[in-house]
Design an enzyme around this catalytic site. Structure first.
Site, PDB file in Angstrom:
ATOM      1  CG  HIS A 396      -1.855   1.198   1.215  1.00 14.35           C
ATOM      2  ND1 HIS A 396      -1.862   2.174   2.195  1.00 14.35           N
ATOM      3  CD2 HIS A 396      -2.803   1.561   0.314  1.00 14.35           C
ATOM      4  CE1 HIS A 396      -2.788   3.070   1.908  1.00 14.35           C
ATOM      5  NE2 HIS A 396      -3.364   2.729   0.774  1.00 14.35           N
ATOM      6  CD  GLU A 495     -11.621   5.164  -4.198  1.00 17.61           C
ATOM      7  OE1 GLU A 495     -12.181   4.940  -3.123  1.00 17.61           O
ATOM      8  OE2 GLU A 495     -10.672   5.957  -4.317  1.00 17.61           O
ATOM      9  CD  GLU A 501     -14.001   4.507  -0.051  1.00 19.50           C
ATOM     10  OE1 GLU A 501     -13.549   5.294  -0.900  1.00 19.50           O
ATOM     11  OE2 GLU A 501     -14.300   3.316  -0.311  1.00 19.50           O
TER      12      GLU A 501
END
Length: 711
Positions: A396, A495, A501
């Site tokens: 990440h 995305e 989220e």
């Protein structure tokens, strides 16, 4: 190279497809009978099936195009051209000095995707334009007409009077013939692409990111987007007059749009066309307008599912930054590795593993290290432990928009990840729009947009560097997909829209139930999306009492089929899946790679049903979802193999399920079906249904249907 040769010279594939020959004849007649052939002012190209017709004209030297379908006008006469910052415009005073019409038909194989075999069939109109003045500058316009739409682009050959190209505006218009319903999100807003979709008339649109989807009164659907966005500014759409839209390129800080040297070309401007919304979903035109795969070896590129330390931070259960609640600690990550190994998932993501998260990380992205872990995250040990368990760590890299800091560390970071067996990387660019710092000798320090040419170049650089190290990418806060995964198949997913989220913390109540019924017909037309479906604990009063997931558990299962991504996250906490182990079986089973995709139902913003056949297998999977309205749909199973019985394992909303009042109630049952079966799909308000169809032999018996789970 084969595609290039066929597109311009070799017409031999037409011998296999008579309709392509007819289209070529129509195209050639348009060239032959146009007045003054080389000075021609009217040219045509027709789709292989004969339904779409593209017309190009010079109106007093100004290039224009229009588009019809079966005689009905879809796009009225629309302007073409560009203006330049330091030279006269390339927008008029043209004549056609050369033209040719060719057709192409071939089938290629995707390393991964919604469809394994993709047919690439189009007729192309190529036009060289020259301005009638002392400069005599040339511009080429290329149109490709497919059965499912058109693509066109500008090419600027190297020439004495056009060595450099500084575009100040693109004049391309999309002058829609009807003030249709439009689904769009606003451009130039702080949160990049992360907005709920507006549904308005075209005439009521603001400046919008593409893709923008339109539904005409006759039911025909259009989607305007772009393909093969490389070294160019992203295109937005600006409503200028009624149903007329104009290309609006995201600028540099100095106001110019694109800076280049010739030879050079634009991305493809695209208009996908379908008789209904579902035909847009199964259009592969965007992919076909991209160059073939440039990676020699793709054996290391593997779709799959991954778990990870992610949702618990969004819930506020743990933190990205260091301290007593730090989520990415060795013990916790090992717990997720065990969970992934037990359930056959390929990877484990641990956000917040690296130094730089403490304090306001969104404002201090230059403090991120992409090689140094926090003290409680034993990187080498976790990489070893994951490998021992048959799992890989998913890297990440959150940059907070600090591109200078990130690019300085790219080579070292990717070399480290490769050495540790980290073959998948999730990147992030959480920064408000137009706050990307750039520094160079000429301009000094400037602030750039996420979606201008500067960042398009950056995103591509990361793709290239990742490919060198055999790393697959999941890009958050990305540049919108434009089909580049065909050319660079390590660019897996991203995305570029409001994801799951937002249900954890957004002040506006999260994503409403209709959001996921819009995405397949808008954002997902651009490419795969890491939406992160699969939250099972839909309400979390202990952590976020004012938020919740606005769907049912059965809908969360269906989203694994409806929202395509070759990398799918299993995002909820392991204990929440353990509480619904029977429903979790669908998450374990559902693939991320497909042979074929079909849309059984589709009404934008209301409902959608998609079925997909697993790659190199015999099982089919169905996902059906609805908005806040309960619905009963009929699914005709004609996609199943004839004369073959299948066991349908059905995960549906319970009769009293409702996204507001009873979101966790579901039923799992089984029945025998075949290609003649018509199955009812009973969808609760905000609900969904997921089904696995597996071939059965005559000797196999149907298991007893399981009773509703009363949760």
């Amino acid at each position: 190279m084969r595609q290039h040769a066929l597109a311009h010279n070799d017409l031999s594939p037409l011998n296999r497809h008579p309709m392509s020959r007819i289209s070529l004849v129509v195209c050639l007649l348009g060239l032959l009978f146009a007045p003054q052939r080389l000075l021609a002012r009217d040219y045509q190209a027709v789709s292989p099936d004969g339904q779409l017709q593209l017309d190009f004209k010079l109106e007093d030297g100004m290039p224009t195009y229009s588009l019809t379908r079966n005689g009905a006008t879809l796009v009225n006469t629309s302007r073409l051209g560009v203006t330049l910052a330091d030279a006269p415009a390339l927008d008029g005073n043209f004549r056609v000095v050369a033209s040719r019409c060719t057709c192409y038909d071939d089938t290629w194989t995707q390393p991964w995707g919604e469809r394994k075999k993709v047919r690439n069939n189009y007729c192309q109109l190529w036009l060289k334009l020259r301005q009638q003045d002392n400069l005599a500058r040339e511009m080429i316009v290329v149109f490709r007409v497919f059965n499912d739409g058109i693509g066109f682009r500008y090419e600027w050959p190297q020439q004495r009077n056009l060595k450099n190209l500084v575009i100040s505006d693109e004049l391309t218009e999309f002058n829609l013939a009807e003030d249709s319903a439009a689904w769009w999100i606003p451009a130039y807003e702080p949160e990049r692409y992360e907005y709920l979709y507006d549904e308005t008339k075209v005439s009521e649109m603001g400046t919008a990111h593409t893709p923008v989807t339109f539904v005409r009164e006759d039911g025909v659907c259009l989607s305007v987007h772009e393909a093969a966005l490389v070294n160019f500014a992203s295109m937005t759409l600006e409503q200028t007059d009624g149903a007329k839209l104009k290309a609006n390129l995201v600028p540099w800080a100095d106001g110019t749009k694109v800076k280049a040297a010739t030879p050079f070309h634009s991305p493809w401007r695209t208009i996908q066309v379908g008789a209904n919304p579902g035909e847009l979903v199964t259009s592969y035109m965007i992919l076909n307008l991209n160059e073939p795969n440039k990676l020699e070896d793709t054996s290391w590129i593997k779709p799959g599912k991954f778990a990870g330390v992610w949702w618990e931070m969004h819930l506020n259960k743990s933190t990205w930054g260091s301290g007593p609640q730090h989520g990415a600690n060795t013990e916790n990550v090992k717990r997720y590795i065990d969970f992934a190994a037990e359930n056959g998932f390929a990877g484990v993501l641990a956000e917040g593993w690296n130094e730089g998260w403490d304090g306001d990380w969104t404002a201090n992205g230059d403090k991120f290290s992409f090689t140094k872990p926090y003290a409680d995250f034993e990187l080498n040990e976790l990489a070893r432990y994951a490998k021992e368990k048959g799992v890989a760590l998913v890297g990440h890299n959150e940059t907070a928009g600090s591109i200078i800091n990130y690019e300085d560390q790219l080579a070292d970071a990717f070399k480290l990840y490769e050495s540790l067996g980290i073959n998948t990387l999730k990147t992030g660019y959480v920064k408000l729009e137009k706050l990307i710092k750039r520094v160079d000798q000429k301009d000094g320090e400037t602030m750039e947009y996420h979606h201008g040419q500067h960042m398009v170049r950056h995103y591509q650089k990361v793709v290239d560097e990742a490919a060198k190290r055999h790393i697959m990418l999941d890009v958050h806060e990305p540049i919108k997909p434009t089909g580049l995964q065909r050319t660079y198949p390590n660019l897996m997913t991203g995305e570029g829209a409001r994801g799951q989220e937002y249900n954890a913390w957004s002040a506006d109540g999260g994503n409403p139930p209709d959001h996921t019924t819009i995405l397949p017909f808008t954002r997902l037309l651009a490419g795969p999306m890491d939406f992160t479906p699969g939250i099972f604990d839909l309400e979390y009063p202990e952590f976020r009492p004012t938020n919740r997931v606005n769907s049912t558990l059965a809908k969360e299962l269906a989203l694994y089929v409806v929202i395509y991504s070759p990398l799918q996250m299993v995002p909820d906490l392991p204990e929440n899946y353990a509480a619904h182990s029977d429903a979790f079986e669908f998450v374990r089973d559902v693939p991320c790679d497909w042979d074929e995709t079909r849309v059984l139902h589709g009404k934008i913003g209301d409902y959608v049903t998609i079925v997909r056949k697993e790659r190199d297998g015999q099982d089919w999977y169905l996902g059906s979802i609805t908005d806040e309205e309960p619905r009963t749909l009929e699914a005709r199973l004609t996609f199943l193999k004839p004369n073959q019985k299948y066991l349908a394992t059905i995960y549906r909303d319970a009769d009293d399920a409702d996204w507001k009042t009873e979101p966790s109630k579901y039923v799992i049952e089984q029945r025998e079906v075949d290609a003649q079966t018509v199955m009812p799909l009973n969808l609760a308000a905000g609900g969904g249904q997921a089904i696995r169809f597996s071939p059965i032999s005559p000797a196999e018996e149907i298991k007893t249907a399981r009773k509703p789970a009363e949760r």
